[in-house]
Design a protein around this motif. Structure first.
Motif, PDB file in Angstrom:
ATOM      1  N   ALA A  56       0.832  -1.205   0.000  1.00 12.52           N
ATOM      2  CA  ALA A  56       0.000   0.000   0.000  1.00 12.52           C
ATOM      3  C   ALA A  56       0.865   1.253   0.000  1.00 12.52           C
ATOM      4  O   ALA A  56       0.585   2.211  -0.723  1.00 12.52           O
ATOM      5  N   GLN A  57       1.914   1.241   0.799  1.00  9.40           N
ATOM      6  CA  GLN A  57       2.785   2.414   0.889  1.00  9.40           C
ATOM      7  C   GLN A  57       3.444   2.714  -0.459  1.00  9.40           C
ATOM      8  O   GLN A  57       3.530   3.866  -0.867  1.00  9.40           O
ATOM      9  N   LYS A  58       3.870   1.677  -1.167  1.00  8.70           N
ATOM     10  CA  LYS A  58       4.461   1.876  -2.491  1.00  8.70           C
ATOM     11  C   LYS A  58       3.467   2.506  -3.464  1.00  8.70           C
ATOM     12  O   LYS A  58       3.856   3.213  -4.385  1.00  8.70           O
ATOM     13  N   ALA A  59       2.179   2.236  -3.230  1.00  6.31           N
ATOM     14  CA  ALA A  59       1.132   2.787  -4.099  1.00  6.31           C
ATOM     15  C   ALA A  59       0.620   4.136  -3.597  1.00  6.31           C
ATOM     16  O   ALA A  59      -0.276   4.721  -4.202  1.00  6.31           O
ATOM     17  N   GLY A  60       1.172   4.617  -2.483  1.00  7.56           N
ATOM     18  CA  GLY A  60       0.786   5.928  -1.969  1.00  7.56           C
ATOM     19  C   GLY A  60      -0.308   5.934  -0.921  1.00  7.56           C
ATOM     20  O   GLY A  60      -0.928   6.967  -0.668  1.00  7.56           O
ATOM     21  N   TYR A  61      -0.543   4.796  -0.295  1.00  8.04           N
ATOM     22  CA  TYR A  61      -1.578   4.690   0.729  1.00  8.04           C
ATOM     23  C   TYR A  61      -0.948   4.287   2.058  1.00  8.04           C
ATOM     24  O   TYR A  61      -0.123   3.382   2.106  1.00  8.04           O
ATOM     25  N   GLU A  62      -1.360   4.955   3.118  1.00 10.61           N
ATOM     26  CA  GLU A  62      -0.825   4.690   4.452  1.00 10.61           C
ATOM     27  C   GLU A  62      -1.810   3.812   5.219  1.00 10.61           C
ATOM     28  O   GLU A  62      -2.842   4.287   5.690  1.00 10.61           O
ATOM     29  N   LEU A  63      -1.489   2.534   5.330  1.00 10.01           N
ATOM     30  CA  LEU A  63      -2.345   1.564   6.010  1.00 10.01           C
ATOM     31  C   LEU A  63      -1.900   1.455   7.465  1.00 10.01           C
ATOM     32  O   LEU A  63      -0.951   0.750   7.784  1.00 10.01           O
ATOM     33  N   THR A  64      -2.579   2.187   8.335  1.00 11.04           N
ATOM     34  CA  THR A  64      -2.209   2.224   9.749  1.00 11.04           C
ATOM     35  C   THR A  64      -3.372   1.726  10.594  1.00 11.04           C
ATOM     36  O   THR A  64      -4.401   1.308  10.072  1.00 11.04           O
TER      37      THR A  64
END
Length: 163
Positions: A56-64
């Motif tokens: 997700a982070q590589k795609a620009g999304y912060e999964l927290t």
């Protein structure tokens, strides 16, 4: 409008749907939509899946955040309950009276008109994580598009909008 995404443990798919849809709505300037996610199994407080977080982070999304189990209040207040698999649909149906089943939808059917479940990538290959991530991004783009049409005088329901 309240949208609830549901998967098994709320560490991968439904949590990512929540994050992606929020961002898609923000990009379109859409406000007034509450987005949440939960799992049918009680893994409350578990961290998000590390592999999905990385993809997700590589795609620009912060999964927290941490996982949570669906509550009766979540189900009753949601206008749209979007489940990742048929099994989740059945679990939600067990918790809601029949008159509210029209709120329950399968993700792939709602977004792509496919009567299939979105596979769980947990513990699977990198290919599966990438595939699920891409499907979620595409599906949430469709949902955001449907919401924008609805809010601009479109149909009475998101379900009625097809691309």
């Amino acid at each position: 409008m309240k949208i609830l995404f549901v998967c098994s443990a709320n560490i991968c798919r439904s949590a990512l749907c929540e994050v992606v849809l929020r961002q898609k709505l923000k990009e379109r300037g859409i406000t007034g939509v509450e987005v949440d996610s939960a799992g049918v199994h009680d893994y409350s407080g578990e961290p998000r899946d590390a592999t999905m977080r990385a993809y997700a982070q590589k795609a620009g999304y912060e999964l927290t955040g941490k996982s949570k189990c669906i509550s009766q209040e979540m189900l009753e207040s949601a206008d749209y309950i979007i489940c990742m698999e048929h099994f989740h649909v059945v679990e939600v149906q067990k918790r809601l009276p029949y008159v509210r089943w029209n709120r329950i939808h399968l993700f792939n059917e709602f977004c792509f008109e496919e009567r299939t479940g979105l596979p769980d990538p947990y513990g699977d290959t990198g290919y599966m994580y990438a595939y699920v991530l891409q499907r979620i991004i595409e599906g949430c783009s469709t949902i955001a598009w449907k919401i924008s049409k609805l809010m601009n005088g479109g149909e009475a329901s998101l379900w009625q909008w097809n691309r």
